[in-house]
Design a protein around this motif. Structure first.
Motif, short mmCIF file in Angstrom:
data_model
loop_
_atom_site.label_atom_id
_atom_site.label_comp_id
_atom_site.label_asym_id
_atom_site.label_seq_id
_atom_site.Cartn_x
_atom_site.Cartn_y
_atom_site.Cartn_z
N ALA A 165 37.69 55.00 30.56
CA ALA A 165 36.66 54.11 30.01
C ALA A 165 36.05 53.24 31.11
N PRO A 166 34.72 53.06 31.10
CA PRO A 166 34.05 52.27 32.14
C PRO A 166 34.12 50.78 31.85
N TYR A 167 34.29 50.00 32.91
CA TYR A 167 34.40 48.54 32.74
C TYR A 167 33.45 47.78 33.66
N GLY A 168 32.45 48.46 34.18
CA GLY A 168 31.47 47.79 35.02
C GLY A 168 31.72 48.03 36.49
N LEU A 196 38.46 41.22 25.20
CA LEU A 196 37.44 41.43 26.23
C LEU A 196 37.49 42.87 26.74
N LEU A 197 38.69 43.40 26.94
CA LEU A 197 38.81 44.77 27.44
C LEU A 197 38.40 45.80 26.39
N VAL A 198 38.47 45.44 25.11
CA VAL A 198 37.95 46.32 24.06
C VAL A 198 36.42 46.33 24.09
N ALA A 199 35.83 45.17 24.36
CA ALA A 199 34.37 45.02 24.27
C ALA A 199 33.63 45.62 25.46
N LEU A 200 34.19 45.56 26.65
CA LEU A 200 33.43 45.91 27.85
C LEU A 200 32.94 47.36 27.89
N PRO A 201 33.72 48.38 27.51
CA PRO A 201 33.22 49.76 27.64
C PRO A 201 31.98 50.05 26.80
N GLN A 202 31.68 49.25 25.78
CA GLN A 202 30.49 49.50 24.96
C GLN A 202 29.21 49.33 25.77
N SER A 203 29.22 48.39 26.68
CA SER A 203 28.06 48.15 27.53
C SER A 203 28.56 47.55 28.84
N PRO A 204 29.20 48.36 29.66
CA PRO A 204 29.97 47.83 30.80
C PRO A 204 29.15 47.05 31.82
N ALA A 212 27.72 38.47 34.04
CA ALA A 212 27.13 38.00 32.78
C ALA A 212 28.24 37.45 31.90
N SER A 213 28.80 36.34 32.29
CA SER A 213 29.97 35.81 31.58
C SER A 213 29.64 35.43 30.14
N ASP A 214 28.41 34.94 29.87
CA ASP A 214 28.05 34.57 28.50
C ASP A 214 28.00 35.79 27.60
N ALA A 248 35.33 34.69 35.74
CA ALA A 248 34.00 34.60 36.32
C ALA A 248 33.85 35.42 37.59
N ARG A 249 34.93 36.02 38.04
CA ARG A 249 34.84 36.82 39.26
C ARG A 249 35.89 37.92 39.24
N ARG A 250 35.65 38.92 40.08
CA ARG A 250 36.62 40.00 40.23
C ARG A 250 37.64 39.64 41.29
N LEU A 251 38.86 40.07 41.06
CA LEU A 251 39.93 39.85 42.02
C LEU A 251 40.12 41.10 42.88
N ALA A 252 40.66 40.90 44.05
CA ALA A 252 40.95 42.04 44.92
C ALA A 252 42.10 42.86 44.33
N MET A 253 42.07 44.15 44.58
CA MET A 253 43.15 45.01 44.12
C MET A 253 44.43 44.70 44.91
N PRO A 254 45.59 44.95 44.32
CA PRO A 254 46.84 44.68 45.04
C PRO A 254 46.87 45.41 46.38
N ALA A 255 47.46 44.77 47.38
CA ALA A 255 47.57 45.39 48.70
C ALA A 255 48.91 45.01 49.32
N LEU A 256 49.99 45.15 48.54
CA LEU A 256 51.32 44.87 49.06
C LEU A 256 51.77 46.00 49.98
N ALA A 257 52.55 45.63 50.99
CA ALA A 257 53.10 46.60 51.95
C ALA A 257 52.03 47.58 52.45
N PRO A 258 50.91 47.07 52.97
CA PRO A 258 49.82 47.98 53.33
C PRO A 258 50.17 48.96 54.43
N HIS A 259 50.98 48.54 55.40
CA HIS A 259 51.35 49.46 56.47
C HIS A 259 52.23 50.58 55.95
N ALA A 260 53.20 50.21 55.11
CA ALA A 260 54.08 51.23 54.52
C ALA A 260 53.28 52.18 53.65
#
Length: 687
Positions: A165-168, A196-204, A212-214, A248-260
Motif C-alpha cells: 500500500a502506498p503512503y506518499g 492515520l495509516l488506514v487513511a493515507l493509502p486512499q490518497s497518499p 499536508a498535515s491538515d 509534521a515530518r518524516r523520520l530517517a529510517m533506522p541505521a543501527l550497526a551500519p558497518h556490520a
C-alpha cells in the motif's frame, strides 16, 4: 407478437452468449498476474531477535518492507477492514453488496460517495499498476482479485496489502510508513496512529502528513468517525484520539550497526534478509554512548566499541565509529578492524605465559628497578620505579619494567606465535621481528582481535573466532588454545582488582588499559562472567592526541558500556583445579621471587628438560589397566628444583629422572624450575 418476443429473446440470448464468450476469451488472454515474490523489496538487516537494524531502499529508491499480518497491531487490522472492506473475510474477491450500494449512491447523489473496491482488488491493482481509470480497468481488477482469492489465503492477501500500500513519496507498506512517521514498527500503534495509516493509502500524496498535515488530520478523523460504531470505540475515546497531533515530518529510517550491515550485504548480496548476532538494544545504547563521549573528547576524535558474548563468540554490538555520516571522524571507516598499537594491552598475555610456564605466580615478587637490555632501557609511564612489588601489583599498575623482564624470559617470538595461534594476528612494521618492545605496544592489532583474545581469558584460556552473521553460528568453530585454564584464571583474578576509573565500582570487571606511543591510541578491554567489551579511542588518521590515556579516555567508556548492557556484571568462574591460592610466603621457593636471568650461568648450565622433547607423542603403557609412570629427565640447573605437571607441583623424588603419573590420554605441560628461578617447559601428548 409472440414471434417478435421470441426473436428478441433469441437475439438477447445470442448477445449474452457472445458477451460471455468474449469475456471468457478476454480473461484467458490476460497475462499471468505478477507474483508478489518477484517484486523488488528493501533489503533488511535484522538483529538476533528479529528487530530491524537497517533497511536499504530498492534500486528505484523506494522503501518497501515486507509485512505480515502478525507484524501489525490488531487494532489497525480491525480498523482497516471496517473502513475498507467490512466483508473481507466473506466475499471471494468482489463484494456484490458494496457494488450495488456504490451504484445506488452514484445514481442518488450524482457523485461517487463510496467505492466498491475490496482489499483484494486493491492488491490486484498494486501488483499490476495501470494508469487508466476505466470500466475495463475495473473489470480487470475484479478478475485479478478473484484469481488472488483462488491462489491465496485471506491473511496472505492482507499481508500483501500491508507490504504494498502506498503512503506518499517513496514509502510503500505499513512498516515503512510507521517507521517514517512514528519511528517504530507497527506492532504497537495508538488508535490515532492506526487511523492515520488506514487513511493515507486512499490518497497518499494529497494526505502526506509531512506536506499536508491538515488534510492528513481530517482524513484520519473521518476514519475514526466511520469505524467507531463497527468496532465499538466509545465517543469519548474518539474525541481524545482526534486531539492527537499528526506527525509534521518524516523520520530517517533506522541505521543501527551500519558497518556490520554493509559488510553482511557485501558477503551475501543475493539475500534480501540478513540476520546478525547483534542485539539491537545494546547496539543502540553503545552507539549513543560513543556519540556522547566522542563529542566530549574533541571534534576529530573517534570511538570504537565491540561487545562479545565470550561463551559463544557472537558479536552483540559493534560500534565502528560514533557517526557513520561524520566526515571529520571518517565515519564510514570501520575502526574495529583498523590496525593500531595496543600499548600496554598485551601485558596480560605476557604474564599469562609466565604463569603457564611456572615462572611466576600472581603473588611472586618482582623487581621494578632500572634495567637495560643491550641498548634498550624500558621506563615506566610516570618515569618512577616501585622497587620490589608483587606480580599482581605490577600488572594492575601496568608497570613497564617488570613486564619487559617477564617478556624477556617468556620470549617475544613465543608470545607472538601463541597469540597468532589463538587467532589474534600481530602485525609488525616492515622489516621488524618480534622483540621486547612489543610488550609496550610495538606491534599492530585490531580491536576485534584484541577483544577476541580477552574473551579467551574469560573462557579460561580458549578462544573462539568472533562471528556476526547468524548463518555462521552453525559452522564448526573449534576453540583455539591461548593459555592453560589455571594461567588464564590467574590473569582474570589479577585484572579484576585493577583500580577502576573514578566513581566506578571495584571488583566487578577484569580489565586492562593501554596507551600507545605518542598518545595515538587509548584502549580499555575488560570482561565479566558473561561478556567481553573492547574500547578504542583516538583519531582515525592516527595523528597524536596530546594527553589521551587509556585510563582516562577509554576506561570510563568501558565501564559505562557494561552499565548500559542492562544487567549486573556476572562473577568470574571459580578457580580451576590446580590453581595455587597462597600468599607469597607459602608459595614453593622458586615462585616466591622472579629471577630475570640465570645468575650469570652459561646457557648449558641452565635447567632444561632433556626428555621428553617439546611436542613429543608418548605412548601410554598400562599394567593391569593402570597407566604406567612416564619418565622425565632433567639436566642443568641449581637445586632445589620444583617440578610441575599441568601447573600442579609434584613430589620430585631424587635424582635427575622424575616419574609422573598421567591421568589419561591428552596434552600435558611439564615444567621444571630450579633454585635460581630459571625454568624450562615442554608440552607433550600422551596417547
Amino acid at each position: 407478437m409472440r414471434r417478435g418476443l421470441a426473436i428478441a429473446a433469441g437475439a438477447g440470448g445470442a448477445i449474452l452468449a457472445g458477451s460471455a464468450l468474449a469475456l471468457t476469451l478476454w480473461v484467458r488472454s490476460l497475462p499471468p498476474l505478477p507474483r508478489a515474490e518477484t517484486l523488488p523489496v528493501s533489503v533488511e538487516v535484522i538483529d538476533r531477535d528479529g528487530r530491524l537494524l537497517r533497511p536499504y531502499a530498492t534500486a528505484d529508491g523506494r522503501w518497501r518492507l515486507r509485512a505480515r499480518i502478525e507484524d501489525v497491531d490488531p487494532r489497525y487490522v480491525r480498523m482497516l477492514i471496517a473502513y475498507e472492506d467490512r466483508r473481507f473475510y466473506e466475499h471471494y474477491g468482489v463484494d456484490p453488496v458494496a457494488m450495488i450500494r456504490a451504484a445506488w449512491q452514484l445514481i442518488a447523489h450524482r457523485e461517487i460517495v463510496s467505492g466498491a473496491s475490496t482489499i483484494s482488488m486493491q492488491v490486484a491493482r498494486l501488483l499490476e499498476p495501470r494508469s487508466e481509470r476505466t470500466l475495463l480497468a475495473k473489470l480487470r481488477q475484479m478478475v485479478r482479485a478473484i484469481e488472488l482469492e483462488r491462489a491465496m489465503s485471506k491473511d496472505e492477501i492482507l499481508s500483501l496489502y500491508l507490504s504494498l500500500a502506498p503512503y506518499g513519496g517513496n514509502l510503500e507498506g505499513i512498516r515503512a510508513a510507521s517507521l517514517a512517521y512514528f519511528g517504530k514498527e507497527p506492532k504497537r500503534l495508538s488508535r490515532p496512529e492506526a487511523a492515520l495509516l488506514v487513511a493515507l493509502p486512499q490518497s497518499p500524496e494529497a494526505r502526506r502528513p509531512d506536506r499536508a498535515s491538515d488534510r492528513a488530520r481530517r482524513a484520519r478523523d473521518r476514519v475514526l468517525d466511520r469505524v467507531a460504531g463497527d468496532i465499538g470505540i466509545p465517543a469519548d475515546e474518539i474525541a481524545a484520539a482526534k486531539t492527537d497531533p499528526v506527525p509534521a515530518r518524516r523520520l530517517a529510517m533506522p541505521a543501527l550497526a551500519p558497518h556490520a550491515a554493509d559488510q553482511a550485504i557485501a558477503a551475501a548480496p543475493d539475500l534480501s534478509r540478513h540476520e546478525l548476532t547483534i542485539d539491537a538494544r545494546l547496539q543502540r545504547a553503545l552507539e549513543l554512548l560513543a556519540q556522547e563521549r566522542a563529542a566530549m573528547l574533541g571534534r576529530d576524535i573517534s570511538v570504537a566499541i565491540l561487545a562479545v558474548d565470550h561463551a559463544s563468540g557472537e558479536i552483540l554490538a559493534r560500534v565502528a565509529s560514533p557517526d557513520y555520516f561524520d566526515k571529520n571522524r571518517a565515519g564510514q571507516v570501520d575502526l574495529t578492524r583498523a590496525l593500531r598499537s595496543p600499548g600496554s594491552a598485551l601485558k596480560p598475555f605476557i604474564y599469562g605465559l609466565a604463569f603457564e610456564d611456572g615462572l611466576a605466580h600472581p603473588e611472586t615478587l618482582i623487581e621494578d628497578r632500572p634495567t637495560r637490555y643491550g641498548t634498550y632501557a624500558p621506563e615506566n609511564f610516570d618515569l618512577t620505579f616501585q622497587g620490589t612489588v608483587s606480580v599482581r601489583k605490577a600488572l594492575q599498575l601496568s608497570l613497564n619494567v617488570p613486564a619487559v623482564a617477564m617478556l624477556d624470559r617468556v620470549g617475544a617470538a613465543r608470545l607472538t606465535a601463541r597469540l597468532s595461534q589463538a587467532g589474534g594476528a600481530m602485525v609488525f612494521p616492515k622489516g621488524e621481528v618480534p622483540g621486547l618492545a612489543m610488550g609496550l605496544g610495538g606491534v599492530g592489532v585490531t580491536l576485534s582481535d584484541l577483544t577476541m583474545l580477552y574473551a579467551g581469558l574469560a573462557r579460561q584460556g580458549l578462544t573462539l573466532p568472533l562471528i556476526e552473521r547468524r548463518i555462521e553460528a552453525a559452522l564448526a568453530r573449534p576453540p583455539r588454545r591461548l593459555l592453560d585454564p589455571v594461567a588464564a584464571w590467574y590473569v582474570g583474578n589479577v585484572l579484576i582488582g585493577t583500580p577502576p576509573p573514578e566513581n566506578a565500582a571495584r571488583n566487578r570487571i577484569a580489565f586492562k588499559t593501554g596507551t600507545s606511543y605518542g598518545y595515538r591510541d587509548a584502549w580499555a578491554v575488560g570482561f565479566d562472567g558473561r561478556r567481553t567489551i573492547g574500547v578504542w579511542v583516538g583519531r582515525p588518521d592516527g595523528a597524536p592526541v596530546p594527553g589521551i590515556l587509556g585510563r582516562t579516555a577509554a576506561a570510563p567508556i568501558l565501564f559505562d558500556a557494561f552499565a548500559r548492557g542492562g544487567y549486573l556484571p556476572e562473577r568470574l568462574p571459580p578457580a580451576p583445579k590446580g590453581a595455587i591460592l597462597a600468599t607469597n610466603g607459602k608459595l614453593p621457593p622458586p615462585l616466591q621471587r622472579f629471577s630475570d636471568d640465570s645468575g650469570g650461568s652459561r646457557a648449558s648450565d641452565r635447567v632444561r628438560i632433556m626428555f621428553p622433547p617439546n611436542g613429543a607423542r608418548l605412548e601410554l603403557a598400562s599394567t593391569d589397566g593402570r597407566p604406567e609412570p612416564v619418565a622425565m629427565k632433567i639436566a642443568g640447573g641449581i637445586e632445589p628444583m620444583t617440578v610441575m605437571v599441568n601447573g600442579v607441583p609434584q613430589n620430585r623424588g631424587s635424582g635427575r629422572t622424575i616419574f609422573f603419573d598421567p591421568k589419561g590420554p591428552g596434552f600435558v605441560r611439564l615444567t621444571v624450575i630450579d633454585g635460581k628461578g630459571t625454568a624450562d617447559s615442554v608440552m607433550v601428548r600422551v596417547q
